[in-house]
Design a protein around this motif. Structure first.
Motif, PDB file in Angstrom:
ATOM      1  N   SER A 327       0.831  -1.200   0.000  1.00  0.00           N
ATOM      2  CA  SER A 327       0.000   0.000   0.000  1.00  0.00           C
ATOM      3  C   SER A 327       0.865   1.248   0.000  1.00  0.00           C
ATOM      4  O   SER A 327       2.082   1.191   0.193  1.00  0.00           O
ATOM      5  CB  SER A 327      -0.923   0.014   1.231  1.00  0.00           C
ATOM      6  N   GLY A 361      -4.458   1.235  -2.032  1.00  0.00           N
ATOM      7  CA  GLY A 361      -3.875  -0.066  -2.339  1.00  0.00           C
ATOM      8  C   GLY A 361      -2.953  -0.014  -3.532  1.00  0.00           C
ATOM      9  O   GLY A 361      -3.266  -0.555  -4.604  1.00  0.00           O
ATOM     10  N   SER A 366       1.748  -4.574  -5.773  1.00  0.00           N
ATOM     11  CA  SER A 366       0.394  -4.498  -6.330  1.00  0.00           C
ATOM     12  C   SER A 366       0.323  -5.231  -7.666  1.00  0.00           C
ATOM     13  O   SER A 366       1.173  -5.043  -8.541  1.00  0.00           O
ATOM     14  CB  SER A 366      -0.031  -3.039  -6.508  1.00  0.00           C
ATOM     15  N   PRO A 380      -6.099  -3.159  -5.872  1.00  0.00           N
ATOM     16  CA  PRO A 380      -5.396  -3.107  -4.588  1.00  0.00           C
ATOM     17  C   PRO A 380      -4.808  -4.446  -4.141  1.00  0.00           C
ATOM     18  O   PRO A 380      -4.106  -4.505  -3.141  1.00  0.00           O
ATOM     19  CB  PRO A 380      -6.486  -2.644  -3.620  1.00  0.00           C
TER      20      PRO A 380
END
Length: 710
Positions: A327, A361, A366, A380
């Motif tokens: 994140s 996110g 990712s 996310p």
């Protein structure tokens, strides 16, 4: 006290991909650093692995930033929680407020409350707004309530009555009657003695929902850490160390270490403290009792570290940009860290003080994907530590880290100081195969460029939320980039938002841990009063009520055996009569004028003739730690040179704006303090990589921060 007699202090921040450790050697007063893969199935495993590598005895203090509370909320894996509330208000946590996150979405689903209907219990009681007890629960009702709750077999109980902040007698009576059940209790007048029953009840329910989970985790952590034994001499001899910018690094290892069995807890036992969402540390017992205060534990350390290092470089207005593996956390800070009391996590309001951090996110891990319409999306969802990005050797779906590697922005042999080599050939092969399965004909570089643009757009929007949408001009701030991936994207974001300076602190990949090490002990107290004033403050009443809060603070500091005199910061939530929300203003003789000034700055107008309400009194008690002054950027000294695992090129081709350009590669410790360098360039170091586009200038300042401008 002699330096050698000061206990070892270790700060550990557990993230989704890496667990970062910073500690100060009490003998040499030098900061040292270690990064390990996180162990998502049990975060304490990575912590124990770190302790085994760092500590030679159990005489140390552990300062811990954790994501256990956050993950428990996001994944809905908390305790089976019962709620006891005023009869007729059992459904308040489901009704909530009228505010809709998506006003015109007919298919939007409300967030389900943490307590199902069958676990909500009402009891006949009523307290008036002025604190008068109108109806007290009878003994029969209390016995019946305890029996009904016991039949549902809850793991935790939340108690929240109307106006309990004005008089807690009814809540205390119910708590006493439920105590024999031996189930953890969360009582609203202890957790959040403030008005707004929905937000207060939600906060207390979240605390109860997290309490058994956090108690188990912290209990296991304390047992595991206390069971740690000193590594054998042969093990310590095999740990290679280097000193970079004054922080000695024990080299990263991808190998999983098993726990030692049968170890006896030596004496003395280590002391363990947790980072709170408010930006300060607290005792383990307090965190176990009030886990709602730790849901932003890790990100809060990053904000503290960002402000500390930026001040050393002369920047007091910053946007903290923390891009990790799963994140990105952004926060705007003007000269000092401020907290908010209206945050939301997983769509649920939390009323305890928390740093104003906006999370999206978007991280190095990712995952990229194509949606049903064929549009490229990033996050996310994250690859996390297991299986991780493709280039780590196990992942099978491309991530942001893989995209940066394909574009040449990450150098395979310079990752983590050369101790871990990124697999470029595997990344190319697996990504090509994945694109075929997605029926995409995009070339690798074009696909990777798209991934970077999409994730940058997500992070740019997050920065706009904490700046432009709140009346701040990002051009007046510096962007402090940290986290393992922050330096890879910071310059592009700064260019889009016209932010003039980017600051990459020393060891950006572990700045959250450094911030935890530098944090004070902090406790927050509040009480809603709802006083109406015209031109004069009720000074006597203010002094009396704040003295009660200070008495509570002093008692709590004594209970936790803290030494020293706490510092107090007093403030008041103020609003015009008739308004629904307040502004928090520091308490001073000019409080009313300060409120009007802040109201005009925030909303563009004032009402000088309108009556003002003092809504909630707040007290922040802080106790500076003895090591804080040594944990900032001033502790950094000139580095030695890191050893790379393989010979690495000094110049490579990197894709900038769809065009490949020759780009110089610098090891950060080689940069000379009085020299200005030009982009394009890549600056590598143990914990992160920084990408500097063409036409940018950069240098190392006196505080050993990397300053990028142009």
């Amino acid at each position: 006290m002699p330096r050698s007699s000061q206990p070892l202090r270790i700060a550990i921040d557990t993230g989704g991909t890496f667990t970062d450790c910073i500690w100060m050697d009490p003998a040499t007063r030098r900061l040292r650093m270690l990064k390990l893969f996180s162990t998502p199935q049990d975060p304490s495993q990575a912590i124990v692995q770190a302790i085994e590598k760092i500590a030679t005895s159990n005489d140390f203090t552990l300062l811990h930033g954790t994501t256990v509370g956050t993950n428990t909320l996001l994944e809905r894996k908390g305790a089976r929680t019962a709620l006891v509330t005023t009869h007729g208000f059992e459904d308040a946590i489901e009704i909530g407020r009228q505010a809709r996150p998506k006003l015109y979405d007919f298919f939007f689903d409300r967030v389900e409350p943490l307590v199902p209907k069958e676990l909500r219990f009402g009891i006949d009681e009523r307290t008036a707004a002025d604190g008068e007890i109108l109806t007290a629960p009878t003994k029969e009702n209390l016995l019946s309530l305890a029996k009904r709750i016991a039949q549902t077999i809850p793991e935790s109980i939340a108690i929240s009555f109307l106006f309990s902040f004005a008089n807690p007698d009814n809540e205390e009576a119910v708590a006493r009657s439920l105590f024999p059940l031996k189930i953890p209790l969360s009582v609203s007048h202890e957790i959040l003695p403030e008005f707004r029953e929905y937000e207060r009840t939600s906060t207390v329910v979240i605390n109860a929902y997290l309490q058994p989970v956090m108690q188990r985790y912290l209990g296991n952590l304390r047992t595991d850490v206390a069971s740690n034994v000193s590594p054998p001499a042969s093990t310590q001899a095999n740990l290679s160390t280097t000193s970079v910018l004054g922080i000695e690094e024990r080299r990263f290892s991808a190998a999983r270490r098993t726990r030692r069995q049968g170890a006896l807890a030596p004496v003395p036992s280590p002391r363990i403290f947790l980072m709170q969402s408010s930006g300060g540390i607290t005792a383990l017992s307090t965190a176990a009792h009030e886990p709602v205060r730790t849901v932003l534990s890790g990100p809060a350390g990053g904000v503290v570290g960002a402000l500390s290092t930026s001040k050393a470089s002369g920047f007091r207005k910053i946007i903290a940009f923390d891009m990790g593996g799963t994140s990105t956390d952004v926060s705007l800070v003007e000269d000092e860290i401020k907290t908010a009391n209206d945050a939301q996590i997983a769509g649920l309001p939390i009323g305890v003080p928390m740093l104003d951090i906006h999370t999206v996110g978007a991280g190095g891990g990712s995952l990229a994907r194509f949606d049903a319409a064929g549009v490229l999306r990033v996050g996310p969802e994250s690859a996390g530590a297991e299986p991780g990005p493709i280039c780590y050797g196990r992942g099978m779906q491309p991530t942001v880290t893989d995209a940066n590697l394909l574009l040449g922005r990450l150098q395979p042999t310079r990752f983590l100081g050369g101790d871990f080599t990124l697999d470029l050939s595997r990344t190319r092969a697996v990504t090509k195969e994945w694109l075929k399965k997605q029926n995409s004909n995009l070339p690798l570089e074009q696909f990777a460029t798209g991934v970077i643009r999409v994730v940058n757009a997500t992070m740019e929007k997050a920065i706009r939320v904490v700046s432009i949408e709140r009346g701040r001009d990002p051009r007046e701030f510096a962007l402090v980039a940290f986290g393992g991936a922050g330096g890879l994207h910071a310059c592009s974001l700064a260019e889009c938002l016209r932010i003039p300076h980017v600051i990459v602190p020393a060891f950006p990949g572990a700045l959250s841990a450094l911030g935890i090490l530098a944090s004070d002990v902090i406790k927050d107290y509040s009480r809603t009063v709802l006083w109406r004033v015209k031109n004069k403050l009720p000074q006597h009443d203010l002094t009396r009520e704040l003295a009660k809060l200070e008495e509570n603070a002093s008692r709590d500091f004594r209970t936790e055996a803290w030494k020293g005199r706490p510092r107090y910061r007093r403030s008041v939530d103020v609003r015009y009569r008739g308004q629904g929300y307040e502004l928090n203003i520091p308490l001073s003789p000019t409080l009313l004028k300060d409120f009007e000034k802040e109201h005009h700055r925030r909303y563009g107008y004032t009402h000088p003739s309108r009556e003002v309400e003092l809504v909630t009194l707040r007290l922040r008690a802080s106790l500076p730690q003895s090591m804080t002054e040594h944990a900032g950027a001033d502790a950094f000294v000139r580095p030695g040179r890191a050893t790379l695992g393989e010979t690495s090129p000094r110049e490579v081709q990197v894709l900038f704006e769809s065009k490949k350009q020759k780009t110089k590669i610098y090891a950060r410790e080689e940069l000379q303090q009085k020299r200005t360098y030009s982009g394009p360039a890549i600056v590598t170091e143990y914990s992160a990589t920084t990408v500097i586009p063409p036409k940018k200038q950069f240098h190392i300042d006196r505080a050993m921060n990397l300053i990028i401008s142009g």
